[in-house]
Design an enzyme around this catalytic site. Structure first.
Site, short mmCIF file in Angstrom:
data_model
loop_
_atom_site.label_atom_id
_atom_site.label_comp_id
_atom_site.label_asym_id
_atom_site.label_seq_id
_atom_site.Cartn_x
_atom_site.Cartn_y
_atom_site.Cartn_z
N GLU A 1 -5.65 -8.37 0.98
CA GLU A 1 -6.19 -8.02 2.31
C GLU A 1 -7.66 -7.68 2.17
OE1 GLU A 1 -4.30 -4.83 4.50
OE2 GLU A 1 -2.30 -5.65 4.18
N GLU B 1 0.78 -1.23 0.00
CA GLU B 1 0.00 0.00 0.00
C GLU B 1 0.82 1.29 0.00
OE1 GLU B 1 -2.95 -0.08 3.08
OE2 GLU B 1 -4.00 -1.73 2.16
C1 BGC Z 1 -2.69 -2.32 5.95
C2 BGC Z 1 -2.63 -3.03 7.28
C3 BGC Z 1 -3.70 -2.49 8.20
C4 BGC Z 1 -5.05 -2.75 7.57
C5 BGC Z 1 -6.24 -2.26 8.40
C6 BGC Z 1 -4.06 -2.00 5.48
O1 BGC Z 1 -4.10 -0.63 5.19
O2 BGC Z 1 -1.91 -2.97 5.00
O3 BGC Z 1 -1.35 -2.90 7.81
O4 BGC Z 1 -3.62 -3.01 9.47
O5 BGC Z 1 -5.13 -2.17 6.31
O6 BGC Z 1 -6.19 -0.89 8.58
#
Ligand code: BGC
Length: 452
Positions: free
Chosen positions: A363, A175
């Site tokens: 993610e 990111e």
């Molecule tokens: C990131 C994580 C973060 C998650 C939730 C993403 O932006 O890669 O490190 O914990 O989202 O905020």
């Protein structure tokens, strides 16, 4: 499909045999052991030590103690039937000062983690940079100093040489829009810098580093699967008025297009994001050709959607986000709207780019205020969040879009950056006083789903 509608009859098979299922973590958020065995300080070690930066003054010196408990946590991954584990390497465990002498104990530690994954039949997916820049390099300007392209490439080479015999899947960065935006423009993440004079060079040097790092990895490991990951949010205008529509376009350019487009060889989206108009100041001759790389896969990370309004008061972009709290919509603990169609829209958006070979969701997940009752955590909202988002991923696949994997954020509750330990994102609950782990109902749900 409407937001919130569950697809209880769907199963893993519908996603196909080649779909990669996994779970993601990041070094700084879980490892702790902040100064163990020669590790150097990162910008996050320093930032968490400053006053009023992190909610309630939380720090990550111990975090989930993954550094010491990795065997136990990898056993839990195994127990949850999760075949792929995405984690990041901490640059300052490998190179305490960012450059120069390597720390053999740091290398040995990641060797142990990788070997233990493989021993358990779990595929390691390694992210090379998840925001924890060596503090020594920040003292020299960090991402604003063009030398970082060389510093980063040298670090990537060391990782490739030491771990590449066993790691097949690599992600160069996590990111970039978040760490440059929050860390070098808004100042709410490490290193806490603000303003365009930090933001613009940080963007450009990050893109150059993504491409240079990927090239270095490819040269050493020609058969590795090389990817990188991008945050994305579905952006919609507040109204049908031209000024809101244009405001949404500007925000979309910054939040969703800023990094993927140069990486794909399309250049920066300067026309739709006037804030970038001076970025060329940081170009050297030949840079245009140094921004792109032919990635084997792209990871997208989506959590929510944003509604955007024209705002005369917001400098540089004349746009503001309409807070989800004020929109009467379901919220997570991060105050992010729960809006499953967002992930469908993002898959569709990234599919429209030519040149993406594989697209994975690296993610997706949600924080909710979990409560322990009788030793259990019945996190029905998280199960619903994951199911409804997966239903949208499946819908995208059925509509013919590429979607080749899904990784839940995250394994255990952990250190959520500026929010400290308050938001709980894990499939596994952590009692941060005792380091006890309890698999939440969502963890059991994922395990059953993955068993098929
Ligand atoms: C990131 C994580 C973060 C998650 C939730 C993403 O932006 O890669 O490190 O914990 O989202 O905020």
């Amino acid at each position: 499909m409407e937001p919130g509608i569950r697809h209880s009859h769907f199963n893993k098979k519908l996603f196909g045999d080649n779909f990669a299922w996994g779970v993601s973590t990041a070094a700084f958020q879980v490892e702790g052991a902040h100064d163990a065995h020669g590790k150097g300080e990162s910008i996050w070690d320093v930032f968490t030590g400053k006053k009023d930066k992190i909610l309630d003054g939380h720090h990550a010196q111990i975090a989930c103690d993954f550094y010491n408990q990795y065997e136990n946590d990898i056993d839990l991954i195994k127990q949850l039937n999760i075949p792929n584990f995405r984690f990041s390497i901490s640059w300052t465990r490998i190179l305490p000062n960012g450059t120069g002498a390597t720390n053999q104990e740091g290398i040995a530690y990641y060797n142990r983690v990788i070997d233990y994954c493989l021993q358990k039949g779990i595929e390691p997916w390694v992210t090379l940079y998840h925001w924890d820049l060596p503090h020594e390099l920040e003292l020299k300007g960090g991402w604003t100093n063009r030398d970082i392209v060389d510093w980063f490439t040298a670090y990537v080479k060391i990782c490739a040489e030491h771990f590449g015999d066993r790691v097949k899947y690599w992600m160069i960065m996590n990111e970039p829009a978040v760490f440059t935006g929050a860390g070098y423009f808004l100042g709410i993440h490490a290193p806490g810098r603000t303003g365009l004079k930090s933001f613009l060079p940080a963007i450009h040097h990050t893109v150059l580093s993504i491409a240079a790092g990927a090239n270095a990895l490819r040269a050493i490991l020609p058969s590795a699967q090389i990817g990188t990951t991008f945050s994305c949010s579905f952006i919609e205008p507040y109204s049908g008025k031209a000024r809101d529509i244009n405001a949404a376009k500007r925000v979309d350019a910054i939040i969703n297009r800023l990094f993927i487009e140069p990486v794909l060889g399309l250049g920066y989206p300067i026309d739709d994001a006037p804030i970038l108009k001076n970025i060329k100041k940081y170009f050297l001759p030949g840079d245009e050709e140094q921004l792109s790389f032919d990635f084997d896969f792209i990871g997208i990370q989506n959590y929510t959607r944003e509604i955007v309004k024209y705002s005369v008061f917001t400098p540089y972009i004349s746009a503001s986000l309409v807070k989800a709290e004020n929109r009467k919509v379901p919220l997570t603990q991060m105050k992010w709207e729960v809006y499953p169609p967002a992930i469908y829209q993002m898959i569709k958006k990234f599919n429209a780019y030519p040149g993406i070979k594989k697209l994975l969701i690296t993610e997706n997940g949600a924080a909710f205020p979990d409560v322990v009752a009788d030793g259990k955590i019945n996190d029905v909202l998280r199960i619903e969040y994951l199911e409804t988002h997966l239903a949208q991923v499946l819908k995208a696949k059925s509509d013919g879009y590429k979607a080749d994997g899904y990784f839940v954020w995250t394994l255990t509750d952990n250190f959520e950056w500026a929010e400290g330990y308050h938001p709980r994102f894990g499939l596994i609950y952590v009692d941060f006083d005792t380091q006890q782990r309890i698999v939440k109902s969502s963890g059991h749900w994922y395990a059953r789903f993955l068993k098929g």
